[in-house]
Design a protein around this motif. Structure first.
Motif, PDB file in Angstrom:
ATOM      1  N   UNK A 189       0.808  -1.216   0.000  1.00  0.00           N
ATOM      2  CA  UNK A 189       0.000   0.000   0.000  1.00  0.00           C
ATOM      3  C   UNK A 189       0.845   1.271   0.000  1.00  0.00           C
ATOM      4  N   UNK A 190       1.797   1.367   0.907  1.00  0.00           N
ATOM      5  CA  UNK A 190       2.587   2.595   1.022  1.00  0.00           C
ATOM      6  C   UNK A 190       3.384   2.849  -0.252  1.00  0.00           C
ATOM      7  N   UNK A 191       3.936   1.783  -0.846  1.00  0.00           N
ATOM      8  CA  UNK A 191       4.730   1.950  -2.056  1.00  0.00           C
ATOM      9  C   UNK A 191       3.862   2.391  -3.235  1.00  0.00           C
ATOM     10  N   UNK A 192       2.670   1.839  -3.327  1.00  0.00           N
ATOM     11  CA  UNK A 192       1.749   2.233  -4.403  1.00  0.00           C
ATOM     12  C   UNK A 192       1.352   3.689  -4.246  1.00  0.00           C
ATOM     13  N   UNK A 194       3.004   6.113  -2.776  1.00  0.00           N
ATOM     14  CA  UNK A 194       4.137   6.993  -3.054  1.00  0.00           C
ATOM     15  C   UNK A 194       4.346   7.159  -4.555  1.00  0.00           C
ATOM     16  N   UNK A 195       4.392   6.035  -5.289  1.00  0.00           N
ATOM     17  CA  UNK A 195       4.594   6.102  -6.739  1.00  0.00           C
ATOM     18  C   UNK A 195       3.376   6.723  -7.421  1.00  0.00           C
ATOM     19  N   UNK A 196       2.197   6.373  -6.948  1.00  0.00           N
ATOM     20  CA  UNK A 196       0.984   6.861  -7.587  1.00  0.00           C
ATOM     21  C   UNK A 196       0.775   8.350  -7.408  1.00  0.00           C
ATOM     22  N   UNK A 197       1.195   8.902  -6.263  1.00  0.00           N
ATOM     23  CA  UNK A 197       0.995  10.327  -6.022  1.00  0.00           C
ATOM     24  C   UNK A 197       1.786  11.170  -7.003  1.00  0.00           C
ATOM     25  N   UNK A 198       2.994  10.755  -7.354  1.00  0.00           N
ATOM     26  CA  UNK A 198       3.803  11.526  -8.299  1.00  0.00           C
ATOM     27  C   UNK A 198       3.077  11.691  -9.627  1.00  0.00           C
ATOM     28  N   UNK A 199       2.440  10.629 -10.113  1.00  0.00           N
ATOM     29  CA  UNK A 199       1.692  10.712 -11.368  1.00  0.00           C
ATOM     30  C   UNK A 199       0.466  11.600 -11.229  1.00  0.00           C
ATOM     31  N   UNK A 200      -0.213  11.512 -10.090  1.00  0.00           N
ATOM     32  CA  UNK A 200      -1.403  12.345  -9.873  1.00  0.00           C
ATOM     33  C   UNK A 200      -1.026  13.822  -9.762  1.00  0.00           C
ATOM     34  N   UNK A 201       0.112  14.103  -9.107  1.00  0.00           N
ATOM     35  CA  UNK A 201       0.566  15.484  -8.985  1.00  0.00           C
ATOM     36  C   UNK A 201       0.907  16.058 -10.355  1.00  0.00           C
ATOM     37  N   UNK A 202       1.613  15.276 -11.169  1.00  0.00           N
ATOM     38  CA  UNK A 202       1.967  15.745 -12.509  1.00  0.00           C
ATOM     39  C   UNK A 202       0.704  16.047 -13.320  1.00  0.00           C
ATOM     40  N   UNK A 203      -0.286  15.177 -13.256  1.00  0.00           N
ATOM     41  CA  UNK A 203      -1.527  15.382 -14.009  1.00  0.00           C
ATOM     42  C   UNK A 203      -2.279  16.616 -13.509  1.00  0.00           C
ATOM     43  N   UNK A 204      -2.287  16.819 -12.182  1.00  0.00           N
ATOM     44  CA  UNK A 204      -2.964  17.996 -11.616  1.00  0.00           C
ATOM     45  C   UNK A 204      -2.281  19.284 -12.061  1.00  0.00           C
ATOM     46  N   UNK A 205      -0.972  19.331 -11.985  1.00  0.00           N
ATOM     47  CA  UNK A 205      -0.243  20.531 -12.398  1.00  0.00           C
ATOM     48  C   UNK A 205      -0.468  20.840 -13.875  1.00  0.00           C
ATOM     49  N   UNK A 206      -0.466  19.816 -14.704  1.00  0.00           N
ATOM     50  CA  UNK A 206      -0.714  20.005 -16.132  1.00  0.00           C
ATOM     51  C   UNK A 206      -2.124  20.560 -16.360  1.00  0.00           C
ATOM     52  N   UNK A 364       5.843 -16.457  -9.740  1.00  0.00           N
ATOM     53  CA  UNK A 364       4.741 -16.074  -8.879  1.00  0.00           C
ATOM     54  C   UNK A 364       3.631 -15.546  -9.781  1.00  0.00           C
ATOM     55  N   UNK A 365       2.378 -15.655  -9.358  1.00  0.00           N
ATOM     56  CA  UNK A 365       1.283 -15.187 -10.210  1.00  0.00           C
ATOM     57  C   UNK A 365       1.323 -13.677 -10.409  1.00  0.00           C
ATOM     58  N   UNK A 366       0.707 -13.218 -11.496  1.00  0.00           N
ATOM     59  CA  UNK A 366       0.527 -11.789 -11.704  1.00  0.00           C
ATOM     60  C   UNK A 366      -0.377 -11.240 -10.605  1.00  0.00           C
ATOM     61  N   UNK A 367      -0.119 -10.004 -10.177  1.00  0.00           N
ATOM     62  CA  UNK A 367      -0.980  -9.354  -9.196  1.00  0.00           C
ATOM     63  C   UNK A 367      -2.217  -8.827  -9.913  1.00  0.00           C
ATOM     64  N   UNK A 368      -3.416  -9.238  -9.503  1.00  0.00           N
ATOM     65  CA  UNK A 368      -4.623  -8.822 -10.224  1.00  0.00           C
ATOM     66  C   UNK A 368      -5.034  -7.380  -9.956  1.00  0.00           C
ATOM     67  N   UNK A 369      -4.457  -6.743  -8.935  1.00  0.00           N
ATOM     68  CA  UNK A 369      -4.833  -5.373  -8.590  1.00  0.00           C
ATOM     69  C   UNK A 369      -4.218  -4.416  -9.608  1.00  0.00           C
ATOM     70  N   UNK A 370      -5.016  -3.712 -10.405  1.00  0.00           N
ATOM     71  CA  UNK A 370      -4.447  -2.819 -11.426  1.00  0.00           C
ATOM     72  C   UNK A 370      -3.607  -1.695 -10.829  1.00  0.00           C
ATOM     73  N   UNK A 371      -3.851  -1.334  -9.568  1.00  0.00           N
ATOM     74  CA  UNK A 371      -3.080  -0.261  -8.935  1.00  0.00           C
ATOM     75  C   UNK A 371      -1.618  -0.645  -8.770  1.00  0.00           C
ATOM     76  N   UNK A 372      -1.323  -1.953  -8.763  1.00  0.00           N
ATOM     77  CA  UNK A 372       0.059  -2.392  -8.551  1.00  0.00           C
ATOM     78  C   UNK A 372       0.896  -2.335  -9.818  1.00  0.00           C
ATOM     79  N   UNK A 373       0.289  -2.048 -10.955  1.00  0.00           N
ATOM     80  CA  UNK A 373       1.041  -2.029 -12.219  1.00  0.00           C
ATOM     81  C   UNK A 373       2.192  -1.033 -12.162  1.00  0.00           C
TER      82      UNK A 373
END
Length: 532
Positions: A189-192, A194-206, A364-373
């Motif tokens: 959760x924490x890693x997702x 952290x990585x996900x916020x950077x993309x959301x911030x970039x999209x918001x600023x744009x 190991x199996x693929x993670x089905x949660x799309x947020x983990x991509x």
């Protein structure tokens, strides 16, 4: 006299028996101390090639050059093994300067995988710290046409420890105190976030019409880093981004409190989509018994671009290469094949070593949660069951080095209790060099993890920190001057000896248990709303 003879006989039976003939250990030491090439290798990787960001031109040069060296030293089956990574990126030149209220050149670096400014971009700044998505509401409608400073300008903190240090005996001993493993119910959760916020911030600023953004370095003393993670195709940031030294960033924030401030950013960076594969560089000394499997040494070849990637990790790569050179020069013919690996894309999430494990060792199996991509290969680390591949039994031992230029002081046993006696045996000749500890604790965030976490005998060395964590790690200070030649020579000798011990041992290193889905350590834990 009878008692003395009996005691001598008992000592002879119980004394450690090296897998390597003692005279061979001496030959390794002679080659590694009196004829060393390790510092030459490190100098070429840093001074000549320079930073080796994944899939950049510098990394491609390093991939070719290291293969050439392995072949020149007589290693066999030298190859570059591909894995999916994403876009290349490199810096041609970059500068940031304040133009108002006075002209000042600022210490800066473009953030990796952000786009170019396409010439000098001049605009007023706004200090708009944003750490969570909920912070966006405070700045909606206020950022158009601005360069946005997105970090909170934290106050400088007093240095309470010396920036350069070697481990004391007490500090090393503490690493051998067992700590029970813990398992979070939602470990990614924490890693997702952290990585996900950077993309959301970039999209918001744009979307708000901002022109570029700047963040503050996490260290003082003028250091900058430039880490970024938008390398996947389709995930590249939309806006130019730079990192400013902490001191320069705070000055801008102070000035912005009392009047307008204007910056000029000229970021001449380039994407490279000619080959979206990353590569692991592999080479071997063949074993004499094709059924005995192989042992392995590895270090990551890639680096960030703030400096020249010296301690992280030209140092480790040079040690692995020097161990290969030493053993090849001595003409050893081990029972097990010795394989050397220079991993790619470690810095973005262990892509190269995880790819190797998935391809050759266990799946190991693929993670089905799309947020983990967004995490790439590491999204699989919480998935079960682990399915051994045919090559699972072949990997008899793996030794990793990735903690800078400091000399080896011992090795982490990674909670593999059964491996401790054998590792102590193999380290015994090097106690006079300060390397004698086999510590039960684990260590993470580097390339042995993907092997150790599936029960393989995979280990990371304990090293003197020097100024790795305080100054050099990922920073603009990570250049050749951070390296210590005498420490690298010591590390290469120990690496070569342990590899040969593992390759020739009649007693292979015991494996840990093949893990199954663990239970949460605290099944009654509630999530703290204040931490959301």
């Amino acid at each position: 006299m009878r008692t003395l003879i009996a005691a001598f006989a008992l000592a002879s039976v119980s004394a450690p028996a090296l897998a390597v003939d003692p005279s061979t250990v001496n030959r390794i030491a002679d080659q590694g101390f009196n004829h060393s090439e390790v510092i030459d290798t490190a100098a070429y990787l840093t001074d000549r090639i320079g930073p080796r960001l994944s899939n950049s031109p510098g990394m491609r040069t390093a991939e070719r050059w290291t293969q050439e060296r392995f072949r020149q030293w007589g290693l066999r089956n030298v190859r570059a093994e591909p894995f999916d990574f994403g876009r290349g990126w490199w810096i041609e030149s970059a500068s940031v300067r304040m133009t108002e209220p006075r002209p000042v050149m600022l210490r800066s670096i473009p953030v990796a995988w952000t786009p170019a400014t396409n010439g000098a971009l001049t605009a007023p700044i706004v200090v708009a710290p944003m750490r969570k998505e909920r912070d966006f509401a405070d700045w909606r409608g206020k950022l158009a046409g601005k360069i946005v400073l997105v970090s909170f300008p934290d106050e400088p903190k007093d240095a309470t420890e010396a920036p350069f240090k070697r481990l004391t005996d007490a500090e090393i001993k503490k690493l051998d105190e067992f700590e029970q493993p813990t398992y979070d119910a939602d470990p990614l959760k924490a890693r997702i976030e952290s990585r996900g916020f950077a993309a959301k911030l970039d999209a918001f600023l744009k979307a708000e019409g901002a022109l570029a953004w700047a963040r503050m370095s996490r260290r003082d003393y003028g250091l900058v880093h430039g880490e970024g993670y938008g390398h996947r195709v389709g995930q590249t940031p939309a806006l130019p981004g730079v990192e400013l030294s902490a001191e320069d960033y705070r000055r801008l924030a102070r000035l912005a409190k009392v009047g307008p401030v204007t910056l000029q950013i000229d970021s001449r960076v380039h994407f490279d989509d000619s080959d979206r594969n990353g590569y692991n560089i592999l080479a071997e000394i063949p074993g004499t018994d094709p059924k005995a499997g192989y042992v392995m040494a590895g270090a990551h070849l890639d680096s960030w671009v703030g400096g020249d990637g010296a301690v992280d990790n030209a140092a480790g790569s040079a040690v692995v290469m020097e161990a290969a050179r030493i053993l090849s020069r001595l003409g050893v013919r081990p029972k097990r094949t010795i394989r050397f690996a220079l991993w790619g894309a470690e810095e973005q999430g262990l892509f190269g070593s995880y790819s190797y494990v998935q391809k050759h060792v266990a799946t190991r199996p693929e993670n089905p949660d799309p947020a983990t991509a967004i995490l790439g290969a590491r999204a699989r680390t919480v998935m079960y069951p682990i399915t051994p591949q045919p090559g699972f039994r072949d990997l008899a031992a793996y030794f990793n080095i990735d903690n800078g230029s400091g000399k080896i002081r011992g090795i982490h046993a990674e909670r593999n209790f059964a491996a401790v006696p054998l590792l102590k045996e193999w380290l015994a000749p090097f106690a006079s060099m300060g390397a004698s500890t086999v510590a039960i604790q684990t260590t993470g965030a580097t390339d042995h993890v993907g092997m150790a976490e599936i029960g393989l005998p995979a280990f990371q060395f304990i090293q003197d920190p020097l100024d790795y964590g305080s100054r050099a790690h990922h920073s603009s200070a990570d250049t050749f001057d951070r390296l210590r030649a005498e420490d690298l020579r010591q590390a290469a000798v120990i690496m070569a000896s342990l590899l040969l011990s593992a390759a020739d041992s009649d007693k292979p290193i015991p494996r840990a248990v093949l893990p199954t889905q663990p239970r949460p350590t605290n099944p009654f834990e509630y999530e703290d709303p204040a931490k959301k």
